[in-house]
Design a protein around this motif. Structure first.
Motif, PDB file in Angstrom:
ATOM      1  N   ARG A 162       0.828  -1.213   0.000  1.00  0.00           N
ATOM      2  CA  ARG A 162       0.000   0.000   0.000  1.00  0.00           C
ATOM      3  C   ARG A 162       0.863   1.264   0.000  1.00  0.00           C
ATOM      4  O   ARG A 162       0.528   2.263  -0.649  1.00  0.00           O
ATOM      5  CB  ARG A 162      -0.930  -0.010   1.221  1.00  0.00           C
ATOM      6  CG  ARG A 162      -1.969  -1.130   1.209  1.00  0.00           C
ATOM      7  CD  ARG A 162      -3.096  -0.827   0.228  1.00  0.00           C
ATOM      8  NE  ARG A 162      -3.723   0.421   0.557  1.00  0.00           N
ATOM      9  CZ  ARG A 162      -4.698   0.564   1.475  1.00  0.00           C
ATOM     10  NH1 ARG A 162      -5.116  -0.495   2.143  1.00  0.00           N
ATOM     11  NH2 ARG A 162      -5.228   1.737   1.709  1.00  0.00           N
TER      12      ARG A 162
ATOM     13  N   ASP B 208       2.083   1.772  -3.550  1.00  0.00           N
ATOM     14  CA  ASP B 208       1.008   2.283  -4.406  1.00  0.00           C
ATOM     15  C   ASP B 208       0.794   3.782  -4.184  1.00  0.00           C
ATOM     16  O   ASP B 208       0.622   4.548  -5.146  1.00  0.00           O
ATOM     17  CB  ASP B 208      -0.286   1.525  -4.130  1.00  0.00           C
ATOM     18  CG  ASP B 208      -0.223   0.078  -4.584  1.00  0.00           C
ATOM     19  OD1 ASP B 208       0.666  -0.251  -5.391  1.00  0.00           O
ATOM     20  OD2 ASP B 208      -1.057  -0.730  -4.120  1.00  0.00           O
ATOM     21  N   THR B 209       0.783   4.205  -2.927  1.00  0.00           N
ATOM     22  CA  THR B 209       0.590   5.631  -2.624  1.00  0.00           C
ATOM     23  C   THR B 209       1.754   6.460  -3.134  1.00  0.00           C
ATOM     24  O   THR B 209       1.565   7.556  -3.693  1.00  0.00           O
ATOM     25  CB  THR B 209       0.438   5.826  -1.102  1.00  0.00           C
ATOM     26  OG1 THR B 209      -0.637   5.009  -0.631  1.00  0.00           O
ATOM     27  CG2 THR B 209       0.148   7.281  -0.762  1.00  0.00           C
TER      28      THR B 209
ATOM     29  N   GLU C 269       1.435   6.795  -6.836  1.00  0.00           N
ATOM     30  CA  GLU C 269       0.306   7.662  -7.179  1.00  0.00           C
ATOM     31  C   GLU C 269       0.696   9.137  -7.068  1.00  0.00           C
ATOM     32  O   GLU C 269       0.352   9.950  -7.934  1.00  0.00           O
ATOM     33  CB  GLU C 269      -0.876   7.358  -6.259  1.00  0.00           C
ATOM     34  CG  GLU C 269      -2.110   8.189  -6.554  1.00  0.00           C
ATOM     35  CD  GLU C 269      -3.255   7.875  -5.604  1.00  0.00           C
ATOM     36  OE1 GLU C 269      -4.265   8.614  -5.657  1.00  0.00           O
ATOM     37  OE2 GLU C 269      -3.132   6.931  -4.824  1.00  0.00           O
TER      38      GLU C 269
ATOM     39  N   PRO D 288      -1.583  12.442   1.024  1.00  0.00           N
ATOM     40  CA  PRO D 288      -2.763  11.596   1.282  1.00  0.00           C
ATOM     41  C   PRO D 288      -2.731  11.031   2.706  1.00  0.00           C
ATOM     42  O   PRO D 288      -2.377   9.871   2.936  1.00  0.00           O
ATOM     43  CB  PRO D 288      -2.633  10.488   0.236  1.00  0.00           C
ATOM     44  CG  PRO D 288      -1.160  10.366   0.017  1.00  0.00           C
ATOM     45  CD  PRO D 288      -0.589  11.753   0.181  1.00  0.00           C
TER      46      PRO D 288
ATOM     47  N   LEU E  68      -4.996  10.093   4.859  1.00  0.00           N
ATOM     48  CA  LEU E  68      -5.842   8.945   5.192  1.00  0.00           C
ATOM     49  C   LEU E  68      -5.172   7.640   4.772  1.00  0.00           C
ATOM     50  O   LEU E  68      -5.135   6.668   5.544  1.00  0.00           O
ATOM     51  CB  LEU E  68      -7.211   9.079   4.529  1.00  0.00           C
ATOM     52  CG  LEU E  68      -8.199   7.945   4.810  1.00  0.00           C
ATOM     53  CD1 LEU E  68      -8.460   7.822   6.305  1.00  0.00           C
ATOM     54  CD2 LEU E  68      -9.502   8.173   4.045  1.00  0.00           C
ATOM     55  N   GLU E  69      -4.627   7.608   3.542  1.00  0.00           N
ATOM     56  CA  GLU E  69      -3.935   6.407   3.077  1.00  0.00           C
ATOM     57  C   GLU E  69      -2.712   6.114   3.940  1.00  0.00           C
ATOM     58  O   GLU E  69      -2.423   4.950   4.250  1.00  0.00           O
ATOM     59  CB  GLU E  69      -3.517   6.574   1.618  1.00  0.00           C
ATOM     60  CG  GLU E  69      -4.667   6.540   0.626  1.00  0.00           C
ATOM     61  CD  GLU E  69      -5.306   7.912   0.451  1.00  0.00           C
ATOM     62  OE1 GLU E  69      -5.014   8.818   1.252  1.00  0.00           O
ATOM     63  OE2 GLU E  69      -6.110   8.059  -0.496  1.00  0.00           O
ATOM     64  N   ILE E  70      -1.998   7.162   4.344  1.00  0.00           N
ATOM     65  CA  ILE E  70      -0.807   6.973   5.176  1.00  0.00           C
ATOM     66  C   ILE E  70      -1.190   6.386   6.534  1.00  0.00           C
ATOM     67  O   ILE E  70      -0.510   5.498   7.062  1.00  0.00           O
ATOM     68  CB  ILE E  70      -0.053   8.304   5.338  1.00  0.00           C
ATOM     69  CG1 ILE E  70       0.592   8.681   4.000  1.00  0.00           C
ATOM     70  CG2 ILE E  70       1.003   8.215   6.434  1.00  0.00           C
ATOM     71  CD1 ILE E  70       1.270  10.039   3.998  1.00  0.00           C
TER      72      ILE E  70
ATOM     73  N   GLU F 113      -3.699   4.473   7.146  1.00  0.00           N
ATOM     74  CA  GLU F 113      -4.123   3.087   6.949  1.00  0.00           C
ATOM     75  C   GLU F 113      -2.934   2.152   6.821  1.00  0.00           C
ATOM     76  O   GLU F 113      -2.834   1.147   7.535  1.00  0.00           O
ATOM     77  CB  GLU F 113      -5.022   2.989   5.712  1.00  0.00           C
ATOM     78  CG  GLU F 113      -6.382   3.658   5.893  1.00  0.00           C
ATOM     79  CD  GLU F 113      -7.200   3.635   4.620  1.00  0.00           C
ATOM     80  OE1 GLU F 113      -6.641   3.225   3.566  1.00  0.00           O
ATOM     81  OE2 GLU F 113      -8.381   4.019   4.654  1.00  0.00           O
ATOM     82  N   PHE F 114      -1.993   2.458   5.889  1.00  0.00           N
ATOM     83  CA  PHE F 114      -0.906   1.492   5.721  1.00  0.00           C
ATOM     84  C   PHE F 114       0.107   1.574   6.847  1.00  0.00           C
ATOM     85  O   PHE F 114       0.818   0.596   7.131  1.00  0.00           O
ATOM     86  CB  PHE F 114      -0.229   1.626   4.334  1.00  0.00           C
ATOM     87  CG  PHE F 114       0.561   2.880   4.077  1.00  0.00           C
ATOM     88  CD1 PHE F 114       1.718   3.171   4.771  1.00  0.00           C
ATOM     89  CD2 PHE F 114       0.165   3.753   3.079  1.00  0.00           C
ATOM     90  CE1 PHE F 114       2.465   4.311   4.503  1.00  0.00           C
ATOM     91  CE2 PHE F 114       0.898   4.901   2.806  1.00  0.00           C
ATOM     92  CZ  PHE F 114       2.043   5.171   3.520  1.00  0.00           C
TER      93      PHE F 114
END
Length: 246
Positions: free
Chosen positions: A59, A62-63, A66, A163, A165-167, A169-170
């Protein structure tokens, strides 16, 4: 003096060995299912922790990619068709300027009103800040609904667009996975897992802070992953030493 023969103790003969039929009929001791599951728990926790760690790094990659693709997207041209993945231009008007100082540095912030979106605040360089005033029109580049560049008379500023929120999460996947892997190495598994619940929060926060830095600076991917794995191993070592102290 002679002891009568019938008063001499006679040693008992050893009992005969049980035959096959007797051994088959003897009850066998069975390992309880709960004991077996508890014995296998450290291995299961270690495997799940490793899987969470790998998923977290996937993840993260991927971030990272992106954000890199986001920054490299070209500006739209006159020949661009609706729906093309390109950056559009838009004018914005500065409505407010503010300097925000702390003990280490000063941030220069512009509040910009957009044509078709709510006003927002953007950090810019000092020279950019000094050359504009309330009412100044600046150029904005928009990609997928987000401003990724402000410009005015040669000055350019790129909002981070991190990002978060993504950070979060992973980072949770990597941090919790790390603690589970280390916890599975200890014999006092019940106590170790209780300690892990508290320690994983600190690892989660540290992972998130480091991820924000690595995603923002955008080093080459191979360098970024090498740094990330090295930090993971170092954090695992510190976690192991912390558990050893307890």
């Amino acid at each position: 003096m002679t002891v009568p023969e019938d008063s001499v103790p006679v040693q008992d003969a050893p009992p005969p060995e049980p035959g096959p039929e007797q051994r088959a009929a003897a009850p066998r001791r069975r390992l309880r299912l709960g004991d077996a599951l508890w014995a296998a728990a450290p291995f299961a926790v270690g495997f799940v922790g490793l899987a969470l760690t790998v998923l977290g790094f996937v993840r993260f990659t991927d971030t990272f990619e992106e954000i890199r693709a986001y920054r490299a997207t070209p500006a739209c041209t006159a020949a661009a068709a609706p729906g093309d993945d390109c950056a559009t231009s838009e004018s914005g008007r500065v409505t407010e300027k503010s300097e925000e100082s702390d003990s280490d540095s000063t941030s220069y912030v512009l509040t910009v009103a957009r044509e078709n979106a709510p006003s927002a605040r953007y950090s810019v360089g000092e020279a950019f800040y000094d050359d504009v005033a309330p009412g100044t029109v600046v150029e904005l580049k928009i990609l997928r609904g987000r401003v990724f560049e402000l410009s005015y008379h040669g000055h350019r500023s790129q909002p981070p667009n991190t990002p978060y929120l993504e950070i979060i999460e992973f980072s949770a996947l990597i941090g919790v996975g790390l603690v589970m892997v280390v916890a599975s190495l200890f014999g006092d598994f019940e106590f170790t897992m209780a300690l892990s619940l508290m320690y994983s929060v600190g690892v989660w926060i540290a992972t998130a802070v480091g991820s924000v830095f690595l995603i923002t600076v955008q080093w080459p991917l191979i360098v970024t992953l090498a740094v990330g794995v090295a930090c993971w191993l170092f954090a695992a070592y510190l976690t192991y030493m912390t558990y050893e102290m307890f």
